[in-house]
Design a protein around this motif. Structure first.
Motif, mmCIF file in Angstrom:
data_model
loop_
_atom_site.group_PDB
_atom_site.id
_atom_site.type_symbol
_atom_site.label_atom_id
_atom_site.label_comp_id
_atom_site.label_asym_id
_atom_site.label_seq_id
_atom_site.Cartn_x
_atom_site.Cartn_y
_atom_site.Cartn_z
ATOM 1 N N UNK A 41 0.798 -1.225 0.000
ATOM 2 C CA UNK A 41 0.000 0.000 0.000
ATOM 3 C C UNK A 41 0.836 1.283 0.000
ATOM 4 N N UNK A 42 1.733 1.401 0.957
ATOM 5 C CA UNK A 42 2.445 2.659 1.169
ATOM 6 C C UNK A 42 3.308 3.035 -0.042
ATOM 7 N N UNK A 48 2.489 6.630 -6.941
ATOM 8 C CA UNK A 48 1.423 7.283 -7.704
ATOM 9 C C UNK A 48 1.396 8.785 -7.421
ATOM 10 N N UNK A 49 1.605 9.161 -6.156
ATOM 11 C CA UNK A 49 1.613 10.577 -5.797
ATOM 12 C C UNK A 49 2.742 11.315 -6.516
ATOM 13 N N UNK A 68 5.176 20.201 -3.660
ATOM 14 C CA UNK A 68 5.375 18.759 -3.473
ATOM 15 C C UNK A 68 5.452 18.405 -1.981
ATOM 16 N N UNK A 69 6.171 19.212 -1.220
ATOM 17 C CA UNK A 69 6.316 18.952 0.218
ATOM 18 C C UNK A 69 4.954 19.061 0.903
ATOM 19 N N UNK A 70 4.242 20.160 0.649
ATOM 20 C CA UNK A 70 2.929 20.350 1.268
ATOM 21 C C UNK A 70 1.971 19.250 0.816
ATOM 22 N N UNK A 71 1.979 18.932 -0.472
ATOM 23 C CA UNK A 71 1.114 17.875 -0.989
ATOM 24 C C UNK A 71 1.425 16.519 -0.360
ATOM 25 N N UNK A 72 2.713 16.205 -0.176
ATOM 26 C CA UNK A 72 3.102 14.929 0.441
ATOM 27 C C UNK A 72 2.657 14.873 1.903
ATOM 28 N N UNK A 73 2.773 15.991 2.625
ATOM 29 C CA UNK A 73 2.334 16.024 4.029
ATOM 30 C C UNK A 73 0.825 15.817 4.114
#
Length: 168
Positions: A41-42, A48-49, A68-73
């Motif tokens: 899963x992870x 995909x992200x 990217x950083x904000x989106x990943x968080x």
């Protein structure tokens, strides 16, 4: 040179003991559930992200990197919450299974003990009867003739001699 070899041997010995202890004390079920989550899963979720980030942010600008950083968080919050619920449910299920397994083993052991007690003239019933006799005696209840033959020695002594306070 010998001091350096001795130092290396001590470090190696301590490190190998620490690693051996760590392996012996490892929670293998927890490690396995975390590994399954990471592989199934992870990792695919983050692949995909980042593929989506590469399509949206084609150039590496400070804005793209910050996004990217904000989106990943933000993306990590539901993914980590799902992992928490998954891991917790797996561990609780296994603990409950272990609890039920333990309870079943205790019930089987108790049934076996009672069966053997019946073979030995009802050891459990004799103990239970002695306890109830003691309680009746303390409450001052009279016992039946059948109970008279099975009195415990301390009870007979008190009836013959009286209590310690009465003797004084």
């Amino acid at each position: 040179s010998n001091a350096l070899v001795d130092l290396w041997a001590k470090i190696y010995s301590k490190a190998s003991q620490s690693i051996r202890r760590s392996i012996d004390e490892n929670d293998w079920v927890r490690s396995a559930t975390m590994g399954v989550w990471a592989i199934c899963f992870y990792t695919p979720a983050y692949m995909a992200l980042y593929a989506a980030f590469d399509r949206v942010f084609q150039k590496r600008t400070p804005f793209a990197i910050g996004s990217r950083v904000v989106g990943a968080v933000i993306y990590s919050i539901p993914v980590n919450a799902l992992f928490f619920f998954y891991g917790t449910s797996v561990h609780h299920t296994l603990e409950w299974y272990g609890l039920w397994d333990s309870l079943l083993a205790d019930a089987e052991e108790e049934a076996e003990w009672v069966d053997h007690a019946d073979e030995k003239e009802g050891l459990l019933s004799r103990i239970s009867k002695q306890i109830s006799d003691r309680l009746r005696f303390k409450r001052g209840e009279t016992s039946t003739e059948e109970d008279q033959s099975e009195k415990i020695p301390a009870q007979e002594h008190v009836e013959k001699e009286g209590t310690i306070e009465e003797i004084r």
